[in-house]
Motif scaffolding. Structure first.
Motif, PDB file in Angstrom:
ATOM      1  N   SER A 114       2.386 -20.302 -22.950  1.00 43.11           N
ATOM      2  CA  SER A 114       2.251 -21.607 -22.317  1.00 43.11           C
ATOM      3  C   SER A 114       1.029 -22.323 -22.873  1.00 43.11           C
ATOM      4  O   SER A 114       0.109 -21.702 -23.408  1.00 43.11           O
ATOM      5  N   LEU A 115       1.022 -23.662 -22.717  1.00 49.56           N
ATOM      6  CA  LEU A 115      -0.157 -24.436 -23.077  1.00 49.56           C
ATOM      7  C   LEU A 115      -1.182 -24.437 -21.950  1.00 49.56           C
ATOM      8  O   LEU A 115      -2.308 -24.910 -22.142  1.00 49.56           O
ATOM      9  N   GLU A 116      -0.796 -23.903 -20.787  1.00 49.54           N
ATOM     10  CA  GLU A 116      -1.691 -23.809 -19.637  1.00 49.54           C
ATOM     11  C   GLU A 116      -1.860 -22.341 -19.256  1.00 49.54           C
ATOM     12  O   GLU A 116      -0.945 -21.540 -19.433  1.00 49.54           O
ATOM     13  N   PRO A 117      -3.002 -21.974 -18.708  1.00 45.37           N
ATOM     14  CA  PRO A 117      -3.206 -20.580 -18.292  1.00 45.37           C
ATOM     15  C   PRO A 117      -2.193 -20.160 -17.232  1.00 45.37           C
ATOM     16  O   PRO A 117      -1.771 -20.966 -16.404  1.00 45.37           O
ATOM     17  N   PHE A 118      -1.802 -18.904 -17.278  1.00 46.78           N
ATOM     18  CA  PHE A 118      -0.887 -18.356 -16.277  1.00 46.78           C
ATOM     19  C   PHE A 118      -1.668 -17.952 -15.036  1.00 46.78           C
ATOM     20  O   PHE A 118      -2.787 -17.450 -15.133  1.00 46.78           O
ATOM     21  N   GLU A 119      -1.051 -18.153 -13.892  1.00 44.51           N
ATOM     22  CA  GLU A 119      -1.670 -17.702 -12.649  1.00 44.51           C
ATOM     23  C   GLU A 119      -1.564 -16.188 -12.558  1.00 44.51           C
ATOM     24  O   GLU A 119      -0.514 -15.615 -12.812  1.00 44.51           O
ATOM     25  N   GLN A 120      -2.620 -15.561 -12.146  1.00 40.22           N
ATOM     26  CA  GLN A 120      -2.723 -14.106 -12.198  1.00 40.22           C
ATOM     27  C   GLN A 120      -1.667 -13.401 -11.356  1.00 40.22           C
ATOM     28  O   GLN A 120      -1.051 -12.431 -11.783  1.00 40.22           O
ATOM     29  N   GLU A 121      -1.433 -13.875 -10.144  1.00 37.24           N
ATOM     30  CA  GLU A 121      -0.588 -13.144  -9.199  1.00 37.24           C
ATOM     31  C   GLU A 121       0.835 -13.669  -9.129  1.00 37.24           C
ATOM     32  O   GLU A 121       1.630 -13.176  -8.335  1.00 37.24           O
ATOM     33  N   MET A 122       1.201 -14.637  -9.910  1.00 33.94           N
ATOM     34  CA  MET A 122       2.528 -15.241  -9.796  1.00 33.94           C
ATOM     35  C   MET A 122       3.597 -14.317 -10.374  1.00 33.94           C
ATOM     36  O   MET A 122       3.436 -13.739 -11.441  1.00 33.94           O
ATOM     37  N   SER A 123       4.722 -14.190  -9.669  1.00 32.17           N
ATOM     38  CA  SER A 123       5.831 -13.350 -10.118  1.00 32.17           C
ATOM     39  C   SER A 123       6.571 -14.015 -11.265  1.00 32.17           C
ATOM     40  O   SER A 123       6.416 -15.230 -11.517  1.00 32.17           O
ATOM     41  N   LEU A 124       7.399 -13.251 -11.951  1.00 33.12           N
ATOM     42  CA  LEU A 124       8.202 -13.801 -13.039  1.00 33.12           C
ATOM     43  C   LEU A 124       9.112 -14.909 -12.531  1.00 33.12           C
ATOM     44  O   LEU A 124       9.223 -15.973 -13.154  1.00 33.12           O
ATOM     45  N   VAL A 125       9.767 -14.673 -11.409  1.00 32.56           N
ATOM     46  CA  VAL A 125      10.698 -15.676 -10.865  1.00 32.56           C
ATOM     47  C   VAL A 125       9.983 -16.989 -10.591  1.00 32.56           C
ATOM     48  O   VAL A 125      10.460 -18.071 -10.963  1.00 32.56           O
ATOM     49  N   ASP A 126       8.819 -16.912  -9.950  1.00 30.37           N
ATOM     50  CA  ASP A 126       8.082 -18.137  -9.642  1.00 30.37           C
ATOM     51  C   ASP A 126       7.528 -18.795 -10.900  1.00 30.37           C
ATOM     52  O   ASP A 126       7.407 -20.019 -10.973  1.00 30.37           O
ATOM     53  N   THR A 127       7.204 -17.993 -11.905  1.00 27.64           N
ATOM     54  CA  THR A 127       6.662 -18.535 -13.149  1.00 27.64           C
ATOM     55  C   THR A 127       7.697 -19.353 -13.902  1.00 27.64           C
ATOM     56  O   THR A 127       7.376 -20.399 -14.476  1.00 27.64           O
ATOM     57  N   ILE A 128       8.934 -18.907 -13.911  1.00 24.85           N
ATOM     58  CA  ILE A 128       9.956 -19.571 -14.727  1.00 24.85           C
ATOM     59  C   ILE A 128      10.849 -20.516 -13.930  1.00 24.85           C
ATOM     60  O   ILE A 128      11.675 -21.222 -14.527  1.00 24.85           O
ATOM     61  N   ARG A 129      10.712 -20.562 -12.629  1.00 27.10           N
ATOM     62  CA  ARG A 129      11.603 -21.377 -11.806  1.00 27.10           C
ATOM     63  C   ARG A 129      11.582 -22.843 -12.246  1.00 27.10           C
ATOM     64  O   ARG A 129      10.532 -23.468 -12.367  1.00 27.10           O
ATOM     65  N   ASN A 130      12.795 -23.369 -12.555  1.00 28.10           N
ATOM     66  CA  ASN A 130      12.988 -24.765 -12.964  1.00 28.10           C
ATOM     67  C   ASN A 130      12.280 -25.120 -14.265  1.00 28.10           C
ATOM     68  O   ASN A 130      12.082 -26.301 -14.564  1.00 28.10           O
ATOM     69  N   LYS A 131      11.943 -24.101 -15.036  1.00 28.52           N
ATOM     70  CA  LYS A 131      11.258 -24.340 -16.310  1.00 28.52           C
ATOM     71  C   LYS A 131      12.248 -24.274 -17.474  1.00 28.52           C
ATOM     72  O   LYS A 131      13.239 -23.539 -17.436  1.00 28.52           O
ATOM     73  N   VAL A 132      11.969 -25.046 -18.514  1.00 27.94           N
ATOM     74  CA  VAL A 132      12.705 -24.952 -19.776  1.00 27.94           C
ATOM     75  C   VAL A 132      11.965 -23.955 -20.656  1.00 27.94           C
ATOM     76  O   VAL A 132      10.761 -24.116 -20.902  1.00 27.94           O
ATOM     77  N   ILE A 133      12.687 -22.937 -21.136  1.00 31.31           N
ATOM     78  CA  ILE A 133      12.067 -21.862 -21.917  1.00 31.31           C
ATOM     79  C   ILE A 133      12.671 -21.841 -23.317  1.00 31.31           C
ATOM     80  O   ILE A 133      13.893 -21.719 -23.475  1.00 31.31           O
ATOM     81  N   CYS A 134      11.837 -21.948 -24.316  1.00 29.57           N
ATOM     82  CA  CYS A 134      12.302 -21.887 -25.703  1.00 29.57           C
ATOM     83  C   CYS A 134      12.438 -20.422 -26.120  1.00 29.57           C
ATOM     84  O   CYS A 134      11.486 -19.635 -25.978  1.00 29.57           O
ATOM     85  N   VAL A 135      13.613 -20.071 -26.638  1.00 30.37           N
ATOM     86  CA  VAL A 135      13.909 -18.706 -27.067  1.00 30.37           C
ATOM     87  C   VAL A 135      14.651 -18.764 -28.396  1.00 30.37           C
ATOM     88  O   VAL A 135      15.060 -19.836 -28.854  1.00 30.37           O
ATOM     89  N   ARG A 136      14.842 -17.599 -29.014  1.00 34.01           N
ATOM     90  CA  ARG A 136      15.656 -17.510 -30.236  1.00 34.01           C
ATOM     91  C   ARG A 136      17.130 -17.492 -29.886  1.00 34.01           C
ATOM     92  O   ARG A 136      17.558 -16.821 -28.943  1.00 34.01           O
ATOM     93  N   GLN A 137      17.915 -18.222 -30.651  1.00 37.83           N
ATOM     94  CA  GLN A 137      19.356 -18.206 -30.438  1.00 37.83           C
ATOM     95  C   GLN A 137      19.954 -16.887 -30.941  1.00 37.83           C
ATOM     96  O   GLN A 137      19.389 -16.234 -31.822  1.00 37.83           O
ATOM     97  N   HIS A 138      21.060 -16.477 -30.329  1.00 42.91           N
ATOM     98  CA  HIS A 138      21.797 -15.260 -30.665  1.00 42.91           C
ATOM     99  C   HIS A 138      21.049 -13.989 -30.264  1.00 42.91           C
ATOM    100  O   HIS A 138      21.416 -12.903 -30.691  1.00 42.91           O
ATOM    101  N   TYR A 139      20.003 -14.110 -29.460  1.00 35.93           N
ATOM    102  CA  TYR A 139      19.280 -12.934 -28.996  1.00 35.93           C
ATOM    103  C   TYR A 139      19.652 -12.644 -27.544  1.00 35.93           C
ATOM    104  O   TYR A 139      19.990 -13.546 -26.783  1.00 35.93           O
ATOM    105  N   VAL A 140      19.573 -11.371 -27.169  1.00 33.50           N
ATOM    106  CA  VAL A 140      19.811 -10.952 -25.793  1.00 33.50           C
ATOM    107  C   VAL A 140      18.465 -10.835 -25.088  1.00 33.50           C
ATOM    108  O   VAL A 140      17.525 -10.249 -25.624  1.00 33.50           O
ATOM    109  N   TYR A 141      18.377 -11.380 -23.874  1.00 35.05           N
ATOM    110  CA  TYR A 141      17.141 -11.350 -23.105  1.00 35.05           C
ATOM    111  C   TYR A 141      17.409 -10.732 -21.737  1.00 35.05           C
ATOM    112  O   TYR A 141      17.708 -11.434 -20.763  1.00 35.05           O
ATOM    113  N   PRO A 142      17.310  -9.401 -21.643  1.00 40.59           N
ATOM    114  CA  PRO A 142      17.672  -8.702 -20.402  1.00 40.59           C
ATOM    115  C   PRO A 142      16.932  -9.195 -19.162  1.00 40.59           C
ATOM    116  O   PRO A 142      17.496  -9.201 -18.064  1.00 40.59           O
ATOM    117  N   LYS A 143      15.685  -9.621 -19.321  1.00 45.45           N
ATOM    118  CA  LYS A 143      14.900 -10.045 -18.166  1.00 45.45           C
ATOM    119  C   LYS A 143      15.092 -11.516 -17.806  1.00 45.45           C
ATOM    120  O   LYS A 143      14.713 -11.949 -16.711  1.00 45.45           O
TER     121      LYS A 143
END
Length: 259
Positions: A114-143
């Motif tokens: 991220s361009l901003e610091p991550f909050e220390q105690e925030m869960s993965l779900v809360d971190t990514i909720r309603n966020k656009v995430i750039c990833v590689r195409q054709h890759y599997v992302y189990p999490k």
């Protein structure tokens, strides 16, 4: 040198032909760079993978051949017998039940960026909720895939890691998702502005090579060589030879803090 010449033709990228009986064709994903595999100034494949495979194959009368290939086509070529080996884990494979895997030789850690610091105690779900995430195409992302499927988060799939970093910096995505190695290489090459890593890896996957069962003998030889390197404490030296300076500076295995 004569013995090496007799048994190996590993440094030249060959034409797209299926492997012959006396050779082992290992496919390297396009856009793969250091530390796993890349071409040096002489056009030779070097890196952790070529070094490991070359040495493991010395004990077998096989010619090593390397070729770049698209991620999706590479795995399909393995199933069709058009290639012998691939950097692949049972978690990443489309049909892992058809393959055999080596012992793991490297921890593949994936982080959010991220361009901003991550909050220390925030869960993965809360971190990514309603966020656009750039990833590689054709890759599997189990999490992440289940959150993309449920529209809790949104995926922007891109063709290369430099594009992922570019889109993050341009704020076309809220977060980026990459392995520590790809991130380290890409951030160094692009001299990117300050980018923050998540405080801990999202997932850690033991890296292996995969073959069809017909190549069981090669996998066994590869595993014996890995064991020898570990016993002689030489595996870390091989890693340090190719690891990006960013990871060496941050001490691989303990790079979860922001920088």
């Amino acid at each position: 040198m004569g013995l090496l010449t007799k048994y190996f033709t590993w440094e030249v990228e060959a034409s797209q032909q299926p492997p012959q009986k006396d050779e082992f064709l290992f496919l390297i994903y396009q856009h793969t760079t250091q530390p796993f595999a890349f071409k040096n100034e002489d056009g030779q494949f070097v890196g952790i993978l070529p070094d490991l495979l070359k040495e493991a194959a010395k004990k077998q009368p096989l010619k090593m051949r390397f070729r770049f290939e698209n991620r999706r086509r590479a795995e399909q070529a393995l199933y069709e017998g058009l290639a012998d080996g691939l950097l692949l884990t049972d978690q990443w494979a489309e049909q892992p039940q058809l393959l055999i895997f080596s012992e793991p030789f490297f921890p593949h850690r994936e982080y959010l960026f991220s361009l901003e610091p991550f909050e220390q105690e925030m869960s993965l779900v809360d971190t990514i909720r309603n966020k656009v995430i750039c990833v590689r195409q054709h890759y599997v992302y189990p999490k992440l895939d289940r959150y993309f499927d449920s529209a809790m988060a949104y995926k922007n799939a891109l063709s290369t890691h430099p594009r992922i970093v570019e889109m993050l910096i341009r704020k076309r995505c809220d977060l980026a998702y990459m392995s520590e190695l790809r991130a380290a290489v890409t951030l160094q090459e692009q001299r990117s502005p300050k980018v923050y890593w998540s405080h801990s890896p999202i997932i850690v996957t033991p890296v292996t090579i995969a073959t069809m069962p017909e190549q069981k003998r090669f996998i066994q030889g590869f595993n014996r060589y890995l064991k020898e390197l570990v016993q002689n404490k030489k595996l870390d030296k091989l890693y340090n030879k190719y690891l990006p300076k960013l990871l060496q500076d941050r001490q691989l295995g303990n790079i979860h803090e922001n920088y």
